[in-house]
Write a protein that holds these residues in place. Sequence first.
Motif, mmCIF file in Angstrom:
data_model
loop_
_atom_site.group_PDB
_atom_site.id
_atom_site.type_symbol
_atom_site.label_atom_id
_atom_site.label_comp_id
_atom_site.label_asym_id
_atom_site.label_seq_id
_atom_site.Cartn_x
_atom_site.Cartn_y
_atom_site.Cartn_z
ATOM 1 N N ARG A 13 2.624 -58.690 0.032
ATOM 2 C CA ARG A 13 3.055 -57.355 -0.373
ATOM 3 C C ARG A 13 4.212 -56.840 0.488
ATOM 4 N NH1 ARG A 13 -0.443 -53.796 -1.523
ATOM 5 N NH2 ARG A 13 0.665 -52.015 -0.656
ATOM 6 N N ASP A 14 4.390 -57.386 1.691
ATOM 7 C CA ASP A 14 5.441 -56.911 2.595
ATOM 8 C C ASP A 14 5.530 -57.900 3.758
ATOM 9 O OD1 ASP A 14 7.327 -55.374 3.958
ATOM 10 O OD2 ASP A 14 6.105 -53.557 4.043
ATOM 11 N N LEU A 15 6.424 -57.644 4.680
ATOM 12 C CA LEU A 15 6.524 -58.416 5.916
ATOM 13 C C LEU A 15 5.187 -58.379 6.642
ATOM 14 C CD1 LEU A 15 8.422 -59.859 8.007
ATOM 15 C CD2 LEU A 15 8.933 -57.587 8.905
ATOM 16 N N GLY A 16 4.765 -59.511 7.213
ATOM 17 C CA GLY A 16 3.435 -59.588 7.809
ATOM 18 C C GLY A 16 3.262 -58.820 9.101
ATOM 19 N N TYR A 17 4.282 -58.785 9.967
ATOM 20 C CA TYR A 17 4.161 -58.165 11.283
ATOM 21 C C TYR A 17 4.391 -56.657 11.217
ATOM 22 C CZ TYR A 17 5.235 -63.033 12.523
ATOM 23 O OH TYR A 17 5.242 -64.392 12.612
ATOM 24 N N ASN A 18 3.800 -55.932 12.150
ATOM 25 C CA ASN A 18 4.063 -54.497 12.279
ATOM 26 C C ASN A 18 5.339 -54.224 13.067
ATOM 27 O OD1 ASN A 18 0.723 -54.662 12.425
ATOM 28 N ND2 ASN A 18 1.533 -53.083 11.059
ATOM 29 N N PHE A 19 5.620 -55.081 14.057
ATOM 30 C CA PHE A 19 6.835 -54.948 14.862
ATOM 31 C C PHE A 19 7.334 -56.339 15.225
ATOM 32 C CE2 PHE A 19 4.247 -51.182 15.797
ATOM 33 C CZ PHE A 19 5.148 -50.158 15.588
ATOM 34 N N LEU A 20 8.633 -56.432 15.519
ATOM 35 C CA LEU A 20 9.232 -57.660 16.030
ATOM 36 C C LEU A 20 10.102 -57.286 17.221
ATOM 37 C CD1 LEU A 20 9.530 -57.692 12.600
ATOM 38 C CD2 LEU A 20 9.810 -60.119 13.160
ATOM 39 N N VAL A 21 10.290 -58.232 18.147
ATOM 40 C CA VAL A 21 11.099 -58.007 19.344
ATOM 41 C C VAL A 21 12.007 -59.209 19.530
ATOM 42 C CG1 VAL A 21 11.080 -57.548 21.818
ATOM 43 C CG2 VAL A 21 9.203 -56.696 20.387
ATOM 44 N N ALA B 298 6.255 -51.726 6.290
ATOM 45 C CA ALA B 298 6.544 -50.327 5.993
ATOM 46 C C ALA B 298 5.290 -49.459 6.046
ATOM 47 C CB ALA B 298 7.188 -50.214 4.612
ATOM 48 N N GLY B 299 5.504 -48.178 6.326
ATOM 49 C CA GLY B 299 4.392 -47.233 6.300
ATOM 50 C C GLY B 299 4.373 -46.250 7.437
ATOM 51 N N GLY B 300 5.247 -46.427 8.430
ATOM 52 C CA GLY B 300 5.293 -45.486 9.544
ATOM 53 C C GLY B 300 4.977 -46.152 10.863
ATOM 54 N N THR B 301 5.910 -46.133 11.785
ATOM 55 C CA THR B 301 5.706 -46.805 13.071
ATOM 56 C C THR B 301 4.565 -46.195 13.869
ATOM 57 O OG1 THR B 301 7.381 -45.403 14.118
ATOM 58 C CG2 THR B 301 8.120 -47.531 13.228
ATOM 59 N N ASP B 302 4.328 -44.888 13.694
ATOM 60 C CA ASP B 302 3.280 -44.220 14.466
ATOM 61 C C ASP B 302 1.954 -44.152 13.708
ATOM 62 O OD1 ASP B 302 4.182 -42.469 12.547
ATOM 63 O OD2 ASP B 302 4.154 -40.701 13.844
ATOM 64 N N LEU B 303 1.860 -44.852 12.566
ATOM 65 C CA LEU B 303 0.639 -44.864 11.767
ATOM 66 C C LEU B 303 0.007 -46.252 11.801
ATOM 67 C CD1 LEU B 303 1.869 -42.808 8.673
ATOM 68 C CD2 LEU B 303 0.504 -41.996 10.621
ATOM 69 N N PRO B 304 -1.316 -46.350 11.544
ATOM 70 C CA PRO B 304 -2.002 -47.649 11.612
ATOM 71 C C PRO B 304 -1.816 -48.465 10.325
ATOM 72 C CG PRO B 304 -3.601 -45.950 11.125
ATOM 73 C CD PRO B 304 -2.287 -45.233 11.348
ATOM 74 N N VAL B 305 -0.609 -48.961 10.129
ATOM 75 C CA VAL B 305 -0.287 -49.720 8.911
ATOM 76 C C VAL B 305 -1.029 -51.055 8.918
ATOM 77 C CG1 VAL B 305 1.565 -50.772 7.572
ATOM 78 C CG2 VAL B 305 1.974 -48.630 8.806
ATOM 79 N N HIS B 306 -1.668 -51.367 7.809
ATOM 80 C CA HIS B 306 -2.420 -52.620 7.688
ATOM 81 C C HIS B 306 -1.437 -53.772 7.517
ATOM 82 C CE1 HIS B 306 -4.975 -55.713 5.783
ATOM 83 N NE2 HIS B 306 -5.958 -55.133 6.445
ATOM 84 N N GLY B 307 -1.395 -54.675 8.488
ATOM 85 C CA GLY B 307 -0.467 -55.785 8.453
ATOM 86 C C GLY B 307 -1.076 -57.058 7.897
ATOM 87 N N VAL C 208 12.700 -63.760 7.068
ATOM 88 C CA VAL C 208 11.241 -63.861 7.143
ATOM 89 C C VAL C 208 10.601 -62.894 6.145
ATOM 90 C CG1 VAL C 208 9.233 -63.530 8.631
ATOM 91 C CG2 VAL C 208 11.277 -64.651 9.530
ATOM 92 N N TYR C 209 11.144 -61.691 6.044
ATOM 93 C CA TYR C 209 10.653 -60.695 5.076
ATOM 94 C C TYR C 209 10.728 -61.233 3.651
ATOM 95 C CZ TYR C 209 11.025 -56.292 2.320
ATOM 96 O OH TYR C 209 10.870 -55.284 1.396
ATOM 97 N N GLN C 210 11.871 -61.786 3.275
ATOM 98 C CA GLN C 210 12.022 -62.320 1.924
ATOM 99 C C GLN C 210 11.109 -63.521 1.692
ATOM 100 O OE1 GLN C 210 16.653 -61.081 2.228
ATOM 101 N NE2 GLN C 210 16.270 -62.936 1.067
ATOM 102 N N TYR C 211 10.918 -64.346 2.704
ATOM 103 C CA TYR C 211 10.007 -65.494 2.577
ATOM 104 C C TYR C 211 8.574 -65.018 2.356
ATOM 105 C CZ TYR C 211 7.600 -69.867 3.802
ATOM 106 O OH TYR C 211 6.789 -70.987 3.796
ATOM 107 N N HIS C 212 8.147 -64.032 3.123
ATOM 108 C CA HIS C 212 6.793 -63.513 2.982
ATOM 109 C C HIS C 212 6.569 -62.900 1.595
ATOM 110 C CE1 HIS C 212 5.852 -62.978 7.577
ATOM 111 N NE2 HIS C 212 5.966 -64.237 7.201
ATOM 112 N N VAL C 213 7.551 -62.150 1.102
ATOM 113 C CA VAL C 213 7.364 -61.406 -0.143
ATOM 114 C C VAL C 213 7.737 -62.229 -1.379
ATOM 115 C CG1 VAL C 213 8.077 -59.360 -1.443
ATOM 116 C CG2 VAL C 213 7.709 -59.196 1.023
ATOM 117 N N GLN C 214 8.968 -62.724 -1.426
ATOM 118 C CA GLN C 214 9.435 -63.413 -2.632
ATOM 119 C C GLN C 214 9.004 -64.874 -2.679
ATOM 120 O OE1 GLN C 214 13.673 -62.240 -2.118
ATOM 121 N NE2 GLN C 214 13.458 -61.264 -4.125
#
Length: 409
Positions: free
Chosen positions: A267-275, A286-295, A256-262
């Motif tokens: 610019r990066d994977l769309g989601y902040n977290f996956l389960v 990317a950018g820090g799990t405890d920071l408000p990364v713009h997804g 999914v990451y490669q599909y989103h980017v390449q």
Amino acid sequence: MRISHGISHRVSRPARRGRPPAVLLAVCAAVLTLPPTPAGARAVGVPTDRAVWRSSAGGGSVTSVPLARTPTGGGVLPPRTVRRFDLLGVGWDGPARALAGGTVRVRTRDAATGAWSGWRELDADGEDGPDPVAAGRGPRGATAPLWTGPSDGVAVEVTPGPAGPPPGLRVELVDPGGGARSTGPRTLPAEPADGRRIGHQAPRPEIVTRAGWGADESIREPDLAYTGPVRVVFVHHTATATAYECADAPRLIRAVYQYHVQGNGWRDLGYNFLVDRCGTVYEGRAGGTDLPVHGAHTLGFNTDSAGVAAIGTYVTDQPPPALLTGVTRIAAWKLGLTDQDAGGSTTLVSSSDGSRYPAGTAATFQAVSGHRDAFNTECPGTVLYARLPELRAEAALLQGRGAPDPLTP
């Protein structure tokens, strides 16, 4: 997963190692066991042997194969042998909703058995959208991805919607490879449930880092983007296979990451977290799990929010209890970092007319909402969406709060 264009600030990072140059891939001719080309889908232009191959660390790649134009104005790729892949999607040049009202059908060949699947329809209504367009790059749209498992043959048929066919129709074939190697930590350990915390901060669950699932950091944009404090967690599903082995989840995330980017040019994977179905939580963008990364997950409402994706499709399938627990724990922790009540509600302002609310409209959301609350979509699936009230209640309890507020979802 949708995006908005409001970004508070960016933090520059040194550029990662250079991207490998694109190379042409000579695709083999289809063998005799291939199914016939669909009726009315005869190609009349654009040869389909101009495939472009983009590699990534760990043996991954994305192969873009252009579709030929049909007499009816659609696009087609006759059944053919291609480089091995596990996930695919169809992309185009132009707005994300350029294929709204149209249909995209694919069938694939199992690399192990040689058997062809039946036709499967991809979501083509443009509910996904790219990140803010970079200088010199036009808008690009794409369908939702489809996880196929190891495959080596593909056929595609695109019927345009009212807007007509967009240019640059192509199928993106993703091989996630074995993953990039990293010396960084592979997990962030879980915090003890009885540990001392400030306010209503829930304990952090164990999180598999990007290094842990094998992200190739060289393919994403090096700058990091942040928003204001996270006040809403939007729950999604990846619309991929539900019956997967949990050991395969990192491979699916890499795809999914490669599909989103390449493939899509994000610019990066769309989601902040996956389960995954076993409840394992993975770091997304990317950018820090405890920071408000713009997804790039909820069109119009990515600012001051985070996107959590349940791996699978939960329209009719029941989400496993472990998956629900994983989503609950990461939502409770992420919202608790800014003392946001997981059982409460808040107001966000839309930044896109493409969402359910015109740009500039203030909309009230539960602190834990479904993607469909902000966009006209089925995501996160009818069955998973119905479980959100109990998920909110449990997340609030993890924060040491009482029952959630009665706002109707």
